[in-house]
Design a protein around this motif. Sequence first.
Motif, PDB file in Angstrom:
ATOM      1  N   ALA A 159     -66.313  17.340 -48.262  1.00 34.76           N
ATOM      2  CA  ALA A 159     -67.085  16.090 -48.284  1.00 34.76           C
ATOM      3  C   ALA A 159     -68.569  16.353 -48.051  1.00 34.76           C
ATOM      4  N   ARG A 160     -68.885  17.278 -47.168  1.00 35.19           N
ATOM      5  CA  ARG A 160     -70.297  17.552 -46.886  1.00 35.19           C
ATOM      6  C   ARG A 160     -70.970  18.261 -48.067  1.00 35.19           C
ATOM      7  N   ILE A 161     -70.271  19.205 -48.675  1.00 46.54           N
ATOM      8  CA  ILE A 161     -70.855  19.911 -49.824  1.00 46.54           C
ATOM      9  C   ILE A 161     -71.041  18.946 -51.001  1.00 46.54           C
ATOM     10  N   ILE A 162     -70.044  18.113 -51.267  1.00 47.87           N
ATOM     11  CA  ILE A 162     -70.173  17.111 -52.326  1.00 47.87           C
ATOM     12  C   ILE A 162     -71.346  16.189 -52.045  1.00 47.87           C
ATOM     13  N   SER A 163     -71.482  15.750 -50.802  1.00 42.64           N
ATOM     14  CA  SER A 163     -72.582  14.860 -50.420  1.00 42.64           C
ATOM     15  C   SER A 163     -73.930  15.542 -50.594  1.00 42.64           C
ATOM     16  N   SER A 164     -74.007  16.844 -50.287  1.00 46.05           N
ATOM     17  CA  SER A 164     -75.265  17.577 -50.423  1.00 46.05           C
ATOM     18  C   SER A 164     -75.720  17.620 -51.882  1.00 46.05           C
ATOM     19  N   TYR A 165     -74.784  17.904 -52.775  1.00 48.30           N
ATOM     20  CA  TYR A 165     -75.134  17.940 -54.201  1.00 48.30           C
ATOM     21  C   TYR A 165     -75.447  16.536 -54.729  1.00 48.30           C
ATOM     22  N   ALA A 166     -74.717  15.533 -54.250  1.00 49.13           N
ATOM     23  CA  ALA A 166     -75.005  14.155 -54.668  1.00 49.13           C
ATOM     24  C   ALA A 166     -76.402  13.737 -54.221  1.00 49.13           C
ATOM     25  N   ALA A 167     -76.782  14.132 -52.998  1.00 48.21           N
ATOM     26  CA  ALA A 167     -78.115  13.795 -52.502  1.00 48.21           C
ATOM     27  C   ALA A 167     -79.204  14.479 -53.324  1.00 48.21           C
ATOM     28  N   MET A 168     -78.962  15.751 -53.703  1.00 47.22           N
ATOM     29  CA  MET A 168     -79.954  16.461 -54.505  1.00 47.22           C
ATOM     30  C   MET A 168     -80.099  15.837 -55.892  1.00 47.22           C
ATOM     31  N   ILE A 169     -78.980  15.494 -56.515  1.00 51.63           N
ATOM     32  CA  ILE A 169     -79.029  14.882 -57.851  1.00 51.63           C
ATOM     33  C   ILE A 169     -79.749  13.530 -57.792  1.00 51.63           C
ATOM     34  N   ALA A 170     -79.433  12.741 -56.753  1.00 55.01           N
ATOM     35  CA  ALA A 170     -80.102  11.447 -56.591  1.00 55.01           C
ATOM     36  C   ALA A 170     -81.600  11.628 -56.373  1.00 55.01           C
ATOM     37  N   THR A 171     -81.971  12.669 -55.648  1.00 53.18           N
ATOM     38  CA  THR A 171     -83.396  12.939 -55.413  1.00 53.18           C
ATOM     39  C   THR A 171     -84.094  13.297 -56.720  1.00 53.18           C
ATOM     40  N   PHE A 172     -83.459  14.135 -57.530  1.00 48.31           N
ATOM     41  CA  PHE A 172     -84.050  14.504 -58.823  1.00 48.31           C
ATOM     42  C   PHE A 172     -84.232  13.282 -59.730  1.00 48.31           C
TER      43      PHE A 172
ATOM     44  N   LYS B 106     -81.228  28.740 -60.097  1.00 44.77           N
ATOM     45  CA  LYS B 106     -80.049  29.117 -59.324  1.00 44.77           C
ATOM     46  C   LYS B 106     -80.273  28.898 -57.832  1.00 44.77           C
ATOM     47  N   ALA B 107     -81.437  29.318 -57.353  1.00 42.11           N
ATOM     48  CA  ALA B 107     -81.743  29.137 -55.931  1.00 42.11           C
ATOM     49  C   ALA B 107     -81.825  27.663 -55.571  1.00 42.11           C
ATOM     50  N   GLN B 108     -82.362  26.861 -56.490  1.00 43.92           N
ATOM     51  CA  GLN B 108     -82.496  25.428 -56.242  1.00 43.92           C
ATOM     52  C   GLN B 108     -81.134  24.771 -56.051  1.00 43.92           C
ATOM     53  N   PHE B 109     -80.155  25.206 -56.832  1.00 45.35           N
ATOM     54  CA  PHE B 109     -78.829  24.625 -56.710  1.00 45.35           C
ATOM     55  C   PHE B 109     -78.002  25.299 -55.621  1.00 45.35           C
ATOM     56  N   THR B 110     -78.551  26.338 -54.982  1.00 43.87           N
ATOM     57  CA  THR B 110     -77.869  26.961 -53.844  1.00 43.87           C
ATOM     58  C   THR B 110     -78.224  26.263 -52.540  1.00 43.87           C
ATOM     59  N   ILE B 111     -79.385  25.610 -52.509  1.00 47.68           N
ATOM     60  CA  ILE B 111     -79.829  24.939 -51.284  1.00 47.68           C
ATOM     61  C   ILE B 111     -78.818  23.900 -50.798  1.00 47.68           C
ATOM     62  N   PRO B 112     -78.289  22.997 -51.673  1.00 50.71           N
ATOM     63  CA  PRO B 112     -77.280  22.041 -51.184  1.00 50.71           C
ATOM     64  C   PRO B 112     -76.020  22.713 -50.654  1.00 50.71           C
ATOM     65  N   LEU B 113     -75.658  23.862 -51.230  1.00 49.54           N
ATOM     66  CA  LEU B 113     -74.481  24.576 -50.743  1.00 49.54           C
ATOM     67  C   LEU B 113     -74.707  25.066 -49.312  1.00 49.54           C
ATOM     68  N   ILE B 114     -75.902  25.629 -49.063  1.00 47.91           N
ATOM     69  CA  ILE B 114     -76.224  26.078 -47.706  1.00 47.91           C
ATOM     70  C   ILE B 114     -76.276  24.893 -46.750  1.00 47.91           C
ATOM     71  N   LEU B 115     -76.904  23.794 -47.191  1.00 48.25           N
ATOM     72  CA  LEU B 115     -76.969  22.588 -46.359  1.00 48.25           C
ATOM     73  C   LEU B 115     -75.565  22.056 -46.071  1.00 48.25           C
ATOM     74  N   GLY B 116     -74.693  22.097 -47.076  1.00 45.81           N
ATOM     75  CA  GLY B 116     -73.319  21.652 -46.870  1.00 45.81           C
ATOM     76  C   GLY B 116     -72.531  22.560 -45.959  1.00 45.81           C
ATOM     77  N   TRP B 117     -72.945  23.827 -45.871  1.00 52.77           N
ATOM     78  CA  TRP B 117     -72.234  24.810 -45.048  1.00 52.77           C
ATOM     79  C   TRP B 117     -72.678  24.769 -43.584  1.00 52.77           C
TER      80      TRP B 117
ATOM     81  N   PRO C 282     -86.288  19.482 -53.620  1.00 52.44           N
ATOM     82  CA  PRO C 282     -86.476  20.817 -53.042  1.00 52.44           C
ATOM     83  C   PRO C 282     -87.038  21.801 -54.058  1.00 52.44           C
ATOM     84  N   ARG C 283     -87.951  22.622 -53.575  1.00 56.54           N
ATOM     85  CA  ARG C 283     -88.567  23.633 -54.433  1.00 56.54           C
ATOM     86  C   ARG C 283     -87.935  24.993 -54.150  1.00 56.54           C
ATOM     87  N   ALA C 284     -87.703  25.760 -55.196  1.00 49.91           N
ATOM     88  CA  ALA C 284     -87.128  27.100 -55.040  1.00 49.91           C
ATOM     89  C   ALA C 284     -87.675  27.992 -56.138  1.00 49.91           C
TER      90      ALA C 284
END
Length: 527
Positions: free
Chosen positions: A318-331, A345-356, A339-341
Amino acid sequence: MHTLLPFLLAMVAAIVLLNMWATKLKIAYPILLVLAGLIVSFIPGLPVVRVNPDLIFFIFLPPLLFDAAWAISFKEMKKWWRIIGSFAFLVVFFTALSVALVTNHLIPGFTIALGFLLGGIVSPPDAVSTGAITKFVKIPKSFSAILEGESLLNDASSLIIFRFALIAVGTGSFVWQEATLSFLWMVIGGVGIGLLLAWLFVQAHKRLPTDAPSDIALTLIEPYFMYWVAEQVHSSGVMAVVSGGLFMSARRLVFLNSASRIMGYGVWQSFVFILNGVVFLIIGLELPEIVDGMRSNGIPLGTAIGYGLLVTGVLIAARIISSYAAMIATFIFRPSVAPRASSRKAQFTIPLILGWTGMRGVVSLAAALAIPPTLLGGAAFPYRNLILFITFVVILLTLLIQGLTLPYFINRTSLFNEALREDKEHEATKKMKKDLKQHAYQFLKNKYDNELHGHTGLEKILMHWEEKTKAADDSWMNDGTKAIFVELLESQRQYLSELNKDVSINEEIIRKQLYQIDLEEERLKII
């Protein structure tokens, strides 16, 4: 009492030793605490320690939330309020809903109300655990500010869910209209009571002839008083402590002197550290009784462990899904703050780390222990022991799986190497110190220009701020010179407070320099 007191002292000693061992191993101390709680449960003959569920929140939550509110940068919270707000409220509700639906479907006899109760308990990530883990890796200040802000506010939102679910389980009904009005009163009333009491406490500190020990004693009492008053009028004590703590934190330079701030920092760090450790060990002491209670209800240990694994998986997903949903909504809606990266690839890794980063900890334990053993009618609270056991399993697994691997993932991905910009922060610190010395010099020149000529003490003050050297002989520091020096230090505090209004400047740098000024003022008192 004579047998319990040595045992309690041994608990504190064990907590201290575990912290030292964790530092040596370079792992977060909550990981060793939760393992120690598990090991303690297997030791025969230990005294039975029971804490009244009605007192759990009152004993542990107010100081933990108050300390978190003082530690966080309100400026950073305002800067990242969108993502903090979404994780603290929307993500918490989504997580609690996910847990409620899954447990209702897969655990026999587990109602939606019980599912929301469990979801409210395990949904908030723990700020202490996250902070203890991330101190071994370098992450951007913005990332840590988001985690700290989220952890502060999601405690409030999750505990409100917990409270409503507890009412639903106890009464067997849930009226949305009444719940909505009650929710509004809990939030608005709690914030209002917290701000009002915080303002009164600030005035008391300013107007009463307090010294450092009495100031610190008052700060230990204040969160409990905020919580108690709010709960007496059926508002949210959690919201009262959080809002009051943020209000007082922003005004610490106004109502606390340098000695109170320096001494209070150490006292509060030790107090909160012991509280965290005690909660983990208490759950360990209660585990045998919890397991026996589950077995008497016909729930095998292996089945309960399976439920714990299930809920842990739901929380992480749930947290990882929410992290990616928040990033997509932000974009989509706010691309300017996305988020800047260094790469896609690094940009889409940030939500994974945040979810972890969703390690659970002491607030979840305190909430689980606060479930009453019986309902109002005297019947046993349904599935209480199972909920307690699942909570412990969730905390154990998130700390071990996510807590031990998070530093590895951050270092392995080199995700924040560019975002850290250590050189830039170092340059910002150097510039601030240079500007601060220039400010001190101009302050003396403008206000005491006539006194500077031929005055050995004031000339040495100038040398101190221009060259930062220590005089071999402190006899030049008479009462008059001390008064000017103290006035100069206060002028520097005001300068830094104004400088902190610049959103581009990291508040942590400002706070470190303010702490150095407090130390300098205290040094003057022993010359």
